[in-house]
Design a protein around this motif. Structure first.
Motif, mmCIF file in Angstrom:
data_model
loop_
_atom_site.group_PDB
_atom_site.id
_atom_site.type_symbol
_atom_site.label_atom_id
_atom_site.label_comp_id
_atom_site.label_asym_id
_atom_site.label_seq_id
_atom_site.Cartn_x
_atom_site.Cartn_y
_atom_site.Cartn_z
ATOM 1 N N ARG A 282 1.008 -1.121 0.003
ATOM 2 C CA ARG A 282 0.069 0.043 0.023
ATOM 3 C C ARG A 282 0.824 1.374 -0.160
ATOM 4 N NH1 ARG A 282 -5.275 0.066 3.578
ATOM 5 N NH2 ARG A 282 -5.479 -1.617 1.777
ATOM 6 N N PRO A 283 0.737 2.162 -0.771
ATOM 7 C CA PRO A 283 1.535 3.288 -0.866
ATOM 8 C C PRO A 283 1.092 4.404 0.072
ATOM 9 C CG PRO A 283 -0.160 3.501 -2.829
ATOM 10 C CD PRO A 283 -0.242 2.078 -2.244
ATOM 11 N N ALA A 284 2.093 4.781 0.823
ATOM 12 C CA ALA A 284 1.952 5.978 1.733
ATOM 13 C C ALA A 284 1.957 7.475 1.181
ATOM 14 C CB ALA A 284 2.708 5.839 3.053
ATOM 15 N N LEU A 285 1.024 8.453 1.559
ATOM 16 C CA LEU A 285 1.020 9.603 1.249
ATOM 17 C C LEU A 285 2.516 10.188 1.535
ATOM 18 C CD1 LEU A 285 -0.847 11.753 -0.160
ATOM 19 C CD2 LEU A 285 -1.312 12.692 2.316
ATOM 20 N N GLY A 286 3.342 10.388 0.938
ATOM 21 C CA GLY A 286 4.676 10.933 0.955
ATOM 22 C C GLY A 286 5.198 11.757 -0.268
ATOM 23 N N GLY A 287 6.427 11.966 -0.089
ATOM 24 C CA GLY A 287 7.062 12.555 -1.341
ATOM 25 C C GLY A 287 7.292 14.222 -0.809
ATOM 26 N N ASP A 288 7.188 14.924 -1.885
ATOM 27 C CA ASP A 288 7.288 16.436 -1.576
ATOM 28 C C ASP A 288 6.174 16.975 -0.686
ATOM 29 O OD1 ASP A 288 7.187 19.154 -1.862
ATOM 30 O OD2 ASP A 288 6.793 19.344 -3.661
ATOM 31 N N ALA A 289 6.704 17.555 0.432
ATOM 32 C CA ALA A 289 5.661 17.710 1.520
ATOM 33 C C ALA A 289 4.410 18.805 1.104
ATOM 34 C CB ALA A 289 6.475 18.248 2.745
ATOM 35 N N ALA A 290 4.908 19.630 -0.027
ATOM 36 C CA ALA A 290 4.163 20.546 -0.312
ATOM 37 C C ALA A 290 2.988 19.911 -1.472
ATOM 38 C CB ALA A 290 4.607 21.950 -1.012
ATOM 39 N N HIS A 291 3.455 18.890 -1.982
ATOM 40 C CA HIS A 291 2.512 18.315 -2.928
ATOM 41 C C HIS A 291 2.630 16.492 -2.670
ATOM 42 C CE1 HIS A 291 1.123 17.932 -7.465
ATOM 43 N NE2 HIS A 291 0.428 17.202 -6.763
ATOM 44 N N PRO A 292 2.083 16.129 -1.553
ATOM 45 C CA PRO A 292 2.217 14.783 -1.510
ATOM 46 C C PRO A 292 1.309 14.031 -2.220
ATOM 47 C CG PRO A 292 1.156 15.748 0.382
ATOM 48 C CD PRO A 292 1.358 17.097 -0.606
ATOM 49 N N VAL A 293 1.767 12.740 -2.427
ATOM 50 C CA VAL A 293 1.097 11.857 -3.357
ATOM 51 C C VAL A 293 1.242 10.327 -2.875
ATOM 52 C CG1 VAL A 293 2.937 11.905 -5.182
ATOM 53 C CG2 VAL A 293 0.388 11.139 -5.756
ATOM 54 N N ALA A 294 0.156 9.520 -2.996
ATOM 55 C CA ALA A 294 0.292 8.135 -2.335
ATOM 56 C C ALA A 294 0.241 7.377 -3.599
ATOM 57 C CB ALA A 294 -0.783 7.791 -1.484
ATOM 58 N N CYS A 295 1.388 7.109 -4.266
ATOM 59 C CA CYS A 295 1.628 6.430 -5.558
ATOM 60 C C CYS A 295 2.912 5.953 -5.710
ATOM 61 C CB CYS A 295 0.845 7.235 -6.679
ATOM 62 S SG CYS A 295 1.205 6.257 -8.277
ATOM 63 N N PHE A 296 3.148 4.475 -6.185
ATOM 64 C CA PHE A 296 4.448 4.136 -6.468
ATOM 65 C C PHE A 296 4.980 4.653 -7.559
ATOM 66 C CE2 PHE A 296 2.780 0.553 -3.686
ATOM 67 C CZ PHE A 296 3.555 0.861 -2.492
ATOM 68 N N HIS A 297 4.088 4.939 -8.796
ATOM 69 C CA HIS A 297 4.442 5.398 -10.001
ATOM 70 C C HIS A 297 3.876 6.692 -10.406
ATOM 71 C CE1 HIS A 297 5.935 1.332 -9.932
ATOM 72 N NE2 HIS A 297 4.792 0.925 -9.777
ATOM 73 N N PRO A 298 4.080 7.722 -9.562
ATOM 74 C CA PRO A 298 3.131 9.032 -10.001
ATOM 75 C C PRO A 298 3.792 9.707 -11.254
ATOM 76 C CG PRO A 298 4.926 9.404 -8.301
ATOM 77 C CD PRO A 298 4.681 7.867 -8.607
ATOM 78 N N HIS A 299 2.758 10.566 -11.679
ATOM 79 C CA HIS A 299 3.268 11.176 -13.107
ATOM 80 C C HIS A 299 4.216 12.284 -12.542
ATOM 81 C CE1 HIS A 299 -0.134 9.750 -15.791
ATOM 82 N NE2 HIS A 299 -0.708 9.604 -14.563
#
Ligand SMILES: Nc1ncnc2c1ncn2[C@@H]1O[C@H](COP(=O)(O)OP(=O)(O)OP(=O)(O)O)[C@@H](O)[C@H]1O
Ligand code: SF4
Ligand SMILES: [Mg+2]
Length: 316
Positions: free
Chosen positions: A299-316
């Motif tokens: 299950r992907p957690a919401l994360g990545g860029d704190a200003a634009h978080p995304v819950a996906c292993f393969h985001p655009h």
């Protein structure tokens, strides 16, 4: 230094048990799952997602009209989810809700003067003189309507009364749960203009819930996208390029305020999983054009860029 947020939502979760009975085990569903979000004073944060994704449940949890299964909500320094009843009643003055349906949220037996006096009665406070006229004026209604009853008003006027009632105790924070969804498009625009004007004049902070992504992009500073109870992306502004495949599908479909189309997003195929039996991996995997094997197990957690978080292993 940036000021502390007005609202902090931390790992908020709500499960519902339904359908238990004789020789039947109740089924558990996750209506809101591990939602965290901070809202700055003066900000308008939008929440979008398909019908049943947990928007109204989140709204009720934030105002503690519903108890969470776990997680916390803080208003300034005060932890709403831990306040005893008397303190909660005091804190309630600082926040209010506007509902989707002004037809059912206003009691038809009462005059507008009585409807608008009710929040003071609940708080056991005297109604200041001139308050009813001032509340009506604040939402652009004439004082002469004070003796009218809700059924004598148009839908737009009724929603103005709903907003006036929410403002009665001079709150800082409003949760607006699809406040224009039952109105014609032209009336919808007038109500949005009124809400924008009230925010500027009164320094309000909004959590604005809608299934209309176009409206949310027009009105909100940041946009929270929910899917089956969880936040899958937070767009930092209306024009931010979507990174989550679900958000992208919402935007490509022109996800629109047509109730008949609410459950189907044009470019997506595949089943929406039952909220009673969420799959082990990403809840969107069955509909996602980018899904890989990993998506079906982790299950992907919401994360990545704190200003634009995304819950996906393969985001655009
Ligand atoms: N009191 C309750 N008991 C059991 N299940 C509930 C309860 N309230 C909500 N649910 C379930 O929780 C899920 C989320 O419901 P919610 O009303 O929050 O969705 P929503 O995003 O507001 O939908 P809509 O766009 O239709 O208003 C739904 O599957 C709903 O059936
Ligand atoms: S994690 Fe995988 S299935 Fe889920 S949205 Fe991202 S690519 Fe699609
Ligand atoms: Mg709802």
């Amino acid at each position: 230094m940036t000021p502390p947020p007005l609202i902090r939502i931390e790992a908020l979760t709500r499960r519902f048990e339904t359908g238990g009975g004789f020789l039947k085990r109740p089924r558990t569903m996750m209506a809101v799952q591990d939602v965290s979000l901070s809202i700055a004073r003066g900000e308008v944060v939008g929440v979008v997602g398909e019908s049943g994704c947990g928007k109204s449940t989140l709204a009720r949890l934030v105002l503690r009209l519903l108890e969470p299964t776990s997680g916390r909500v803080l208003l300034g320094d005060s932890e709403l989810t831990a306040l005893p009843p008397a303190a909660l009643r005091a804190a309630r003055k600082r926040m209010a809700m506007v509902f989707q349906d002004p037809y059912s949220s206003l009691d038809p037996r009462y005059s507008l003067a009585e409807v608008l006096a009710e929040p003071f009665v609940v708080q056991r406070r005297a109604l200041p003189s001139g308050a009813v006229a001032a509340m009506l004026a604040a939402v652009g209604l004439p004082e002469t309507l004070a003796t009218s009853h809700p059924h004598q008003l148009s839908g737009g006027q009724r929603q103005r009364v709903g907003i006036a009632r929410a403002l009665a105790l001079e709150p800082e924070f409003l949760v607006l749960d699809e406040p224009t969804a039952s109105l014609d498009v032209s009336i919808q625009a007038q109500i949005i203009d009124l809400l924008a004007d009230l925010r500027d004049r009164l320094g309000l902070t909004y959590l604005f819930i809608s299934h209309d992504l176009g409206l949310v992009r027009y009105f909100c500073d940041r946009i929270v996208v929910m899917y089956l109870g969880a936040v899958v992306e937070v767009l930092p502004h209306a024009d931010a390029a979507p990174r989550h495949p679900y958000t992208r599908a919402l935007i490509d479909s022109g996800f629109a305020p047509d109730p008949a189309r609410r459950r189907t997003i044009a470019p997506l195929t595949g089943e929406i999983p039952s909220p009673f039996a969420l799959p082990p991996g990403c809840a969107f995997a069955g509909r996602c054009p980018r899904a890989t094997d990993r998506c079906r197990t982790d299950r992907p957690a919401l994360g990545g860029d704190a200003a634009h978080p995304v819950a996906c292993f393969h985001p655009h």
